[in-house]
Each structure stands twice: as C-alpha cells, then as structure tokens.
Design an enzyme around this catalytic site. Structure first.
Site, PDB file in Angstrom:
ATOM      1  N   PRO A   1       3.625  -6.719   7.828  1.00  0.00           N
ATOM      2  CA  PRO A   1       3.415  -5.867   6.639  1.00  0.00           C
ATOM      3  C   PRO A   1       2.569  -4.640   6.941  1.00  0.00           C
ATOM      4  O   PRO A   1       2.675  -3.640   6.247  1.00  0.00           O
ATOM      5  CB  PRO A   1       2.709  -6.800   5.661  1.00  0.00           C
ATOM      6  CG  PRO A   1       2.101  -7.883   6.491  1.00  0.00           C
ATOM      7  CD  PRO A   1       3.043  -8.060   7.647  1.00  0.00           C
TER       8      PRO A   1
ATOM      9  N   ASP B   1      -7.759  -0.106   5.749  1.00  0.00           N
ATOM     10  CA  ASP B   1      -8.378  -1.267   6.406  1.00  0.00           C
ATOM     11  C   ASP B   1      -7.282  -2.311   6.571  1.00  0.00           C
ATOM     12  O   ASP B   1      -7.228  -3.318   5.882  1.00  0.00           O
ATOM     13  CB  ASP B   1      -9.510  -1.790   5.511  1.00  0.00           C
ATOM     14  CG  ASP B   1     -10.172  -3.036   6.071  1.00  0.00           C
ATOM     15  OD1 ASP B   1     -11.080  -3.568   5.406  1.00  0.00           O
ATOM     16  OD2 ASP B   1      -9.764  -3.485   7.165  1.00  0.00           O
TER      17      ASP B   1
ATOM     18  N   GLY C   1       0.799  -1.225   0.000  1.00  0.00           N
ATOM     19  CA  GLY C   1       0.000   0.000   0.000  1.00  0.00           C
ATOM     20  C   GLY C   1       0.827   1.269   0.000  1.00  0.00           C
ATOM     21  O   GLY C   1       0.469   2.253  -0.668  1.00  0.00           O
TER      22      GLY C   1
ATOM     23  N   THR D   1      -4.210  -4.640   8.840  1.00  0.00           N
ATOM     24  CA  THR D   1      -3.953  -5.452  10.016  1.00  0.00           C
ATOM     25  C   THR D   1      -3.363  -4.548  11.092  1.00  0.00           C
ATOM     26  O   THR D   1      -3.236  -3.345  10.908  1.00  0.00           O
ATOM     27  CB  THR D   1      -2.940  -6.555   9.638  1.00  0.00           C
ATOM     28  OG1 THR D   1      -1.918  -5.973   8.816  1.00  0.00           O
ATOM     29  CG2 THR D   1      -3.606  -7.666   8.845  1.00  0.00           C
ATOM     30  N   ASP D   2      -2.964  -5.125  12.209  1.00  0.00           N
ATOM     31  CA  ASP D   2      -2.365  -4.351  13.294  1.00  0.00           C
ATOM     32  C   ASP D   2      -1.013  -3.787  12.847  1.00  0.00           C
ATOM     33  O   ASP D   2      -0.446  -4.251  11.846  1.00  0.00           O
ATOM     34  CB  ASP D   2      -2.167  -5.260  14.523  1.00  0.00           C
ATOM     35  CG  ASP D   2      -3.480  -5.926  14.945  1.00  0.00           C
ATOM     36  OD1 ASP D   2      -3.444  -7.101  15.360  1.00  0.00           O
ATOM     37  OD2 ASP D   2      -4.529  -5.271  14.801  1.00  0.00           O
TER      38      ASP D   2
HETATM   39  N1  SAM Z   1     -10.336  -5.790  10.087  1.00  0.00           N
HETATM   40  C1  SAM Z   1      -9.053  -6.224  10.176  1.00  0.00           C
HETATM   41  C2  SAM Z   1      -8.383  -5.633  11.376  1.00  0.00           C
HETATM   42  O1  SAM Z   1      -8.821  -4.598  11.897  1.00  0.00           O
HETATM   43  O2  SAM Z   1      -7.467  -6.248  11.883  1.00  0.00           O
HETATM   44  C3  SAM Z   1      -8.348  -5.937   8.896  1.00  0.00           C
HETATM   45  C4  SAM Z   1      -8.906  -6.734   7.851  1.00  0.00           C
HETATM   46  S1  SAM Z   1      -8.074  -6.760   6.334  1.00  0.00           S
HETATM   47  C5  SAM Z   1      -8.130  -8.449   6.128  1.00  0.00           C
HETATM   48  C6  SAM Z   1      -6.367  -6.414   6.637  1.00  0.00           C
HETATM   49  C7  SAM Z   1      -5.563  -6.489   5.365  1.00  0.00           C
HETATM   50  O3  SAM Z   1      -4.416  -5.625   5.415  1.00  0.00           O
HETATM   51  C8  SAM Z   1      -4.984  -7.888   5.083  1.00  0.00           C
HETATM   52  O4  SAM Z   1      -5.649  -8.427   3.975  1.00  0.00           O
HETATM   53  C9  SAM Z   1      -3.490  -7.641   4.792  1.00  0.00           C
HETATM   54  O5  SAM Z   1      -3.005  -8.422   3.718  1.00  0.00           O
HETATM   55  C10 SAM Z   1      -3.504  -6.149   4.456  1.00  0.00           C
HETATM   56  N2  SAM Z   1      -2.211  -5.476   4.575  1.00  0.00           N
HETATM   57  C11 SAM Z   1      -1.335  -5.552   5.613  1.00  0.00           C
HETATM   58  N3  SAM Z   1      -0.247  -4.802   5.344  1.00  0.00           N
HETATM   59  C12 SAM Z   1      -0.436  -4.233   4.101  1.00  0.00           C
HETATM   60  C13 SAM Z   1       0.324  -3.341   3.267  1.00  0.00           C
HETATM   61  N4  SAM Z   1       1.526  -2.887   3.669  1.00  0.00           N
HETATM   62  N5  SAM Z   1      -0.200  -2.958   2.087  1.00  0.00           N
HETATM   63  C14 SAM Z   1      -1.431  -3.407   1.682  1.00  0.00           C
HETATM   64  N6  SAM Z   1      -2.206  -4.269   2.419  1.00  0.00           N
HETATM   65  C15 SAM Z   1      -1.700  -4.669   3.616  1.00  0.00           C
END
Ligand code: SAM
Length: 286
Positions: free
Chosen positions: A167, A160, A142, A162-163
C-alpha cells in the site's frame, strides 16, 4: 549462534544484512485487508511493532524518527497552521506535530485502522494527543485523500509511510507528489521518510526526480540514526515550491516551548549536512 524463537529477525536480502531483537512474547497479531500488523514485547527495546515482517516502531528509539519527521519541517515553514500526515498510524508523528502551539489543525490519514488500534493498546504514550481538538484521524488511502483535498489548503504534508512496497508504493510516485503540490499553499512544504541513505540511494534519486517532475523546485535531505531500520541510518527528504530548505527559524527552534529527546536547533543544523557520497549521488538532481 543460530537464533531461536526468542528472537525476531528481519532479513534484508537485497543487501545481505539482517536485524534481530530478543523477544519475550508476541502480544498482538492481526491480518488487515492491507497488511499483517504484529507487536512484540522485547527484552531490550520495549514494545516493537512490525508490519508485513518489516520493523516499524519500538518504544526505546521511536522518538528520534517521530521528532525528525516533524520538527525540522515545522521550523522550516514560516508559520505552519494546517498539517496533513499521510500514514503515521502509530500516532507518534501526530503527537510531535501537535506540540507546536501554532498548528491549528492536523489531519492524519492512514489506510489501516488496525495499526492505530495496535498503537492504542501497546504504545499509548504515542497516542496521547489523539483526542486533541486540533487532531482529526481518518482511515483511507492517502493518495485519494490528497487528490480530493482543496487546492492550497495545506501548509505542511508529512508522509510517514511504510516502505515503497504494497500500500505504501503509491506514496513514492509523481502522481502523489503532484496531488501534494496542488494541495499545498505557495509556501507549503512536504517531508517524507526516505529510507537509508547508505543502501537506498537509487530510491532517493528517484524521489528527487519525481519531486522535480511534480513541480517542486527545492529538495533537501536530512539524516539521522534509527537503530531498528536497515543499516541503522535513516533520512527524511523535504521539498518545497521555492528554495531555502537549508534555512529554518533557528531562534524559534532554540526557544521551542516543548520538550524533545533528540531534536534541537543544533541537531537540525547537523542533519542538513550532506555527506560527500550523497552529494555526488544526487548531483544533477538537486
Ligand atoms: N516509521 C515507519 C517506517 O519508516 O517504516 C512508518 C511508520 S507508520 C506505521 C507507516 C504507516 O503507513 C502504516 O500505518 C501504514 O498503514 C501506512 N500506509 C501505507 N500505505 C498507505 C497509504 N497508501 N495511505 C495511507 N497510509 C498508508
């Protein structure tokens, strides 16, 4: 009662708490280059996605999160047409964004196609707008996509993620916020999942400071329940180049031409109310 293999448990060591769901079976498991993606079939919450051992999405209560990460910011922006979702691989936020007829394009950039593949298999209802002609699904980091985005080319950015570990860590940095500020038009807005207001106050304080350091002049947090996340209480933080984030197109929200299960104008108004402890903690940052 010690939990046996029929229970999934996420332990939050830092706060001495844990969250468990009774599971029937694991129905998906794949280690991607970025993270371990698993899906369980549960007895009480439908399908349940876990990434690197952290709870992500359940069939039973995801609507709260997906609606609160999309409708408040879209009804706060005067006329949102060009939207980018960073993360959101389960596609639930994309579905909610595309409910807004005024949105002309929504690009979802998730680093990991395995999450979307797992969602298409086990959460097809979340992926029902993936073929909408206004939708574009990309798989890349991203921050790189945002740094390459043309200046002023976006109205709304929804993070939206992850924590802030693995990544997802880079998505909570001033570098990323600076890239978002540049890509957003003058009346552009960003909203980001900002964890639990009860136990992640330090992170939220840092986010406020990073937004300000990046050049955003207004920051506002909204609160909502989220049963499968640590403490069951979650938040989303908005930032803009100019103030007024506590005002929204209330008449339009009341007349919204699409169904929701959690969000409405009264919920929006209520979610803007700042608890005393939170207001004190953010003092000097707002
Ligand atoms: N609702 C969830 C939460 O609050 O923990 C988040 C849901 S969504 C599945 C989180 C998404 O962030 C994941 O699919 C993950 O692959 C994506 N993600 C994590 N780091 C990222 C990055 N650097 N660039 C793009 N997407 C990323």
């Amino acid at each position: 009662m010690p939990l046996d293999h029929n229970w999934f448990t996420e332990v939050h060591q830092d706060i001495g708490s844990a969250f468990s769901l009774q599971v029937k079976q694991k129905v998906f498991s794949e280690q991607s280059p970025y993270q371990l993606v698993e899906v369980y079939d549960t007895t009480g919450f439908g399908k349940f996605m876990v990434i690197d051992g952290c709870t992500m999405v359940s069939t039973r209560e995801n609507f709260i999160y997906h609606e609160m990460l999309s409708h408040p910011v879209l009804f706060t922006h005067p006329r949102p047409k060009r939207v980018a979702i960073i993360g959101g691989g389960d596609c639930g936020t994309l579905r909610e964004v595309l409910r807004h007829p005024g949105v002309e394009k929504c690009t979802q950039i998730d680093i990991d196609e395995v999450v979307t593949r797992a969602a298409q298999l086990h959460f097809p209802e979340l992926c029902e707008s993936n073929d909408d002609p206004r939708a574009e699904l990309l798989f890349s980091d991203g921050i790189q996509w945002m740094q390459d985005a043309p200046a002023g080319s976006l109205d709304v950015v929804i993070v939206d993620s992850t924590d802030p570990v693995g990544p997802g860590e880079v998505l909570f940095t001033p570098e990323f916020f600076r890239a978002c500020l540049r890509a957003l038009a003058d009346d552009g807005l960003i909203v980001q999942q900002s964890e639990s207001p009860l136990v992640h106050l330090d992170l939220i304080r840092r986010m406020y400071a990073s937004y300000r350091a990046a050049g955003f002049n207004a920051v506002q947090t909204l609160f909502f329940p989220q049963p499968i996340y640590p403490t069951g209480w979650w938040s989303a933080t908005l930032a803009g180049k100019s103030g007024g984030l506590d005002r929204f197109r209330e008449t339009d929200a009341r007349a919204k031409p699409f169904p929701t299960r959690y969000y409405n104008a009264d919920i929006h108004r209520a979610a803007l109310a700042q608890p005393e402890f939170f207001r004190e903690a953010m003092q000097g940052n707002t």
